[in-house]
Design an enzyme around this catalytic site. Structure first.
Site, PDB file in Angstrom:
ATOM      1  CB  THR A  60      -0.918   0.034   1.239  1.00 12.95           C
ATOM      2  OG1 THR A  60      -1.470   1.343   1.401  1.00 12.95           O
ATOM      3  CG2 THR A  60      -0.163  -0.297   2.505  1.00 12.95           C
TER       4      THR A  60
ATOM      5  CB  CYS B 100      -4.272   4.828  -3.956  1.00 14.57           C
ATOM      6  SG  CYS B 100      -5.291   3.745  -2.933  1.00 14.57           S
TER       7      CYS B 100
END
Length: 230
Positions: free
Chosen positions: A83, A197
């Site tokens: 992430t 993202c």
């Protein structure tokens, strides 16, 4: 072949894409029935998101440090945080383990330099777009100027990530909104746009836009594969 450690689950949809790309990459390098050696600790994203929302980054760092130590004990040779946003606590994770952490911004920065990008747009969570832990690293280590959307657009991007993409929802309206934002970043001088993202690649793709898109899952996974087979 080295064993890849992954701290995943943030969200599990993007972690599944990591798993797929890591295995496809190893097969491409080594052929036959080869697949990646992976140790995965998948955390509960609801716990992480609650800590993000309340600004309790120290507690989230403890959670990720525990996960990193578990994959190290299980035999990982290096580790990925799957992430972008949680690289805010990357330094704490690095200090908690004795194996290398392959930083997503470093992998992305190296690819931007390879392609001659000096000014880039960044999409991601509000934390990634607004705080310095990601943008400043790209500037300080790679000399790349980073621009982000305006405030209204940043809120839209953030809300789509958490309320749609992390819930497995793909909306045509949101796809159109993201493409509008990408075009505006290009008009403001961006030579490319980082999909900063790990879920955004589920919504927009290169074949639907003229400006170069840099999917951080793809870049991070490819860099990890090269490390694993080196």
């Amino acid at each position: 072949m080295k064993t890849i450690g992954i701290i995943g689950g943030m969200s599990w949809e993007s972690t599944a894409e990591y798993y797929k790309q890591l295995n496809e990459g190893v097969k491409q390098y080594k052929g036959g029935l080869h697949s990646a050696k992976i140790i995965l600790n998948s955390v509960d994203f609801a716990e992480v998101e609650a800590l993000q929302r309340s600004g309790e980054w120290d507690k989230s760092a403890v959670l990720l440090c525990d996960a990193a130590q578990s994959v190290e004990r299980a035999g990982a040779d290096f580790v990925l945080i799957a992430t972008n946003t949680m690289h805010k606590v990357a330094e704490q994770v690095e200090e908690a383990i004795s194996i290398p952490l392959l930083h997503i911004a470093d992998a992305t920065g190296a690819e931007l330099v390879r392609q001659g990008i000096t000014k880039v747009g960044l999409l991601g969570t509000a934390f990634t777009m607004e705080q310095g832990f990601y943008k400043q690293r790209l500037t300080d280590k790679f000399g790349i100027e980073v621009i982000v959307p305006n405030g209204v657009q940043r809120k839209l991007v953030h809300d789509v990530i958490y309320n749609e993409l992390c819930m497995g929802v793909i909306s045509r309206r949101s796809e159109d909104d993201f493409h509008t934002i990408i075009r505006e970043l290009a008009m403001n001088g961006a030579q490319g746009v980082i999909l900063g993202c790990t879920e955004i690649g589920l919504l927009v793709s290169q074949d639907e836009t003229e400006i170069s898109l840099f999917d951080t899952v793809e870049i991070h996974a490819h860099t990890a594969v090269k490390e694993a087979v080196s």
